[in-house]
Design an enzyme around this catalytic site. Structure first.
Site, short mmCIF file in Angstrom:
data_model
loop_
_atom_site.label_atom_id
_atom_site.label_comp_id
_atom_site.label_asym_id
_atom_site.label_seq_id
_atom_site.Cartn_x
_atom_site.Cartn_y
_atom_site.Cartn_z
N GLU A 156 45.11 39.97 25.37
CA GLU A 156 45.28 38.51 25.36
C GLU A 156 45.98 38.05 24.08
O GLU A 156 46.67 37.06 24.06
CB GLU A 156 43.93 37.80 25.50
CG GLU A 156 43.35 37.86 26.91
CD GLU A 156 44.11 37.02 27.94
OE1 GLU A 156 44.66 35.96 27.58
OE2 GLU A 156 44.16 37.44 29.12
N CYS A 166 39.94 40.24 39.03
CA CYS A 166 39.16 40.38 37.81
C CYS A 166 37.92 41.16 38.17
O CYS A 166 37.13 40.73 39.03
CB CYS A 166 38.79 38.98 37.30
SG CYS A 166 37.70 39.00 35.86
N HIS A 223 43.24 43.95 32.97
CA HIS A 223 44.06 43.89 31.75
C HIS A 223 44.55 45.28 31.32
O HIS A 223 45.54 45.41 30.62
CB HIS A 223 43.25 43.32 30.58
CG HIS A 223 43.07 41.83 30.59
ND1 HIS A 223 42.28 41.18 31.49
CD2 HIS A 223 43.60 40.87 29.79
CE1 HIS A 223 42.29 39.87 31.23
NE2 HIS A 223 43.09 39.67 30.20
N CYS A 267 39.41 47.28 34.84
CA CYS A 267 39.68 45.94 34.31
C CYS A 267 41.16 45.71 34.49
O CYS A 267 41.98 46.59 34.14
CB CYS A 267 39.30 45.85 32.83
SG CYS A 267 39.87 44.32 32.06
N ASP A 270 42.20 35.41 37.68
CA ASP A 270 41.67 36.29 36.62
C ASP A 270 41.21 35.42 35.45
O ASP A 270 41.62 34.26 35.32
CB ASP A 270 42.73 37.29 36.14
CG ASP A 270 42.18 38.23 35.07
OD1 ASP A 270 41.03 38.70 35.22
OD2 ASP A 270 42.89 38.51 34.08
N SER A 271 40.39 36.04 34.58
CA SER A 271 39.95 35.32 33.38
C SER A 271 41.12 35.09 32.43
O SER A 271 41.01 34.26 31.52
CB SER A 271 38.90 36.16 32.65
OG SER A 271 39.48 37.38 32.23
N1 DGL Z 1 40.73 41.21 33.75
C1 DGL Z 1 39.30 41.03 33.66
C2 DGL Z 1 38.60 42.17 34.39
O1 DGL Z 1 39.24 42.81 35.22
C3 DGL Z 1 38.91 40.86 32.22
C4 DGL Z 1 37.59 40.22 32.03
C5 DGL Z 1 37.38 39.57 30.69
O2 DGL Z 1 37.91 38.48 30.50
O3 DGL Z 1 36.67 40.15 29.87
O4 DGL Z 1 37.43 42.44 34.20
#
Ligand code: DGL
Length: 274
Positions: A159, A73, A195, A193, A10-11
């Site tokens: 984050e 992600c 997150h 997403c 993931d990011s």
């Molecule tokens: N968890 C990522 C997603 O599902 C977040 C992406 C981001 O860093 O903006 O899209």
């Protein structure tokens, strides 16, 4: 013995919501989690940049011995998965596999909605890619009414550990109100997403009780179990010692603090630099 873990990328820390459910469902396998926290958020970045970053992460996970990687992600699944699968894998590692999270989620949404009015919440990148719209349209033969809302601030809120604050609630209420104004009949919302499940208690405050909120974690875990059942050539290469290793592009201590809080167990991480 050399381990062949399943890679989860993931990011940032959002993919932990997927890892947690996968480990619950498939505890016997070894896992490597990789968060590109130093370069999060991906949601506001161009196609080319998300592709470049995601490919770097995939290559790193291959170096670590992964035969199978889940892009946990949505933004990377929307903007990089197809190119990686079609152009890079055949050249880099034809026998390895990289899977995304969008397709499995859309199949579940279709089975859950009672009135065919569906909402999608995601990052700017995921929403503007129209990946959910296209996929939902395809699998439902156009019978769904799909409305989308890009939630620019939600990833930075998670984050930066601002979950539950007044500021966070302001943005969550605003995005939920926008979505429900677009289509007041929505009965099912996909959190597009990884997150966002961390924000569920706040999101629920602004949603009517009858609206279903779909969290991708359990869906992806179930689809992975099914995938491994159907692909014994990959399954037999995945080692099973129940381990998990964490890597992040940000300072290990920062990642450890956030991940420990979310995983509810002590997380030790290693920093990776590109
Ligand atoms: N968890 C990522 C997603 O599902 C977040 C992406 C981001 O860093 O903006 O899209």
């Amino acid at each position: 013995m050399t381990r062949t873990p399943i890679g989860i990328f993931d990011s940032g820390i959002g993919g932990l919501t997927i890892l947690k459910e996968i480990r619950k469902r498939l505890p016997e396998y070894d896992y490597i989690y990789f968060g590109d926290n130093a370069r999060t958020p991906y949601g506001t970045r161009s196609f080319d940049v998300v592709y470049e970053y995601t490919l770097e992460a995939v290559k790193k996970l291959f170096e670590f011995g992964c035969e199978l990687i889940i892009l946990a992600c949505n933004t990377a699944s929307a903007k990089a998965l197809r190119t990686i699968q079609q152009n890079d894998l055949p050249r880099l590692a034809p026998h390895k596999r990289v899977l995304g999270v969008i397709r499995p989620s859309t199949e579940t949404v279709l089975s859950l909605t009672r009135n065919n009015h569906v909402g999608v919440l995601g990052t700017n990148g995921t929403i503007s890619s129209h990946s959910y719209l296209i996929e939902l349209e395809k699998i439902s033969n156009g019978k769904l009414f799909v409305s989308q809302e890009a939630c620019h601030m939600w990833v930075p809120i998670v984050e930066n550990n601002e979950t539950g604050t007044m500021g966070a609630n302001y943005f969550i209420e605003k995005n939920i109100t926008n979505l429900l104004e677009t289509d007041p009949e929505i009965d099912t919302i996909i959190l597009g997403c990884t997150h966002y499940p961390i924000l569920i208690p706040s999101i629920r405050k602004y949603l009517p009780e009858n609206v279903l909120l779909v969290d991708q974690g359990p869906i992806v875990a179930e689809k992975l179990a099914d995938y491994l059942n159907r692909h014994s050539e990959i399954e037999k290469k995945c080692t099973k010692e129940g381990s998990v290793a964490y890597y992040s592009t940000e300072q290990a201590e920062n990642f450890e603090a956030k991940a420990t809080l979310f995983m509810k167990e002590k997380v030790k991480a290693t920093t990776i630099q590109f």
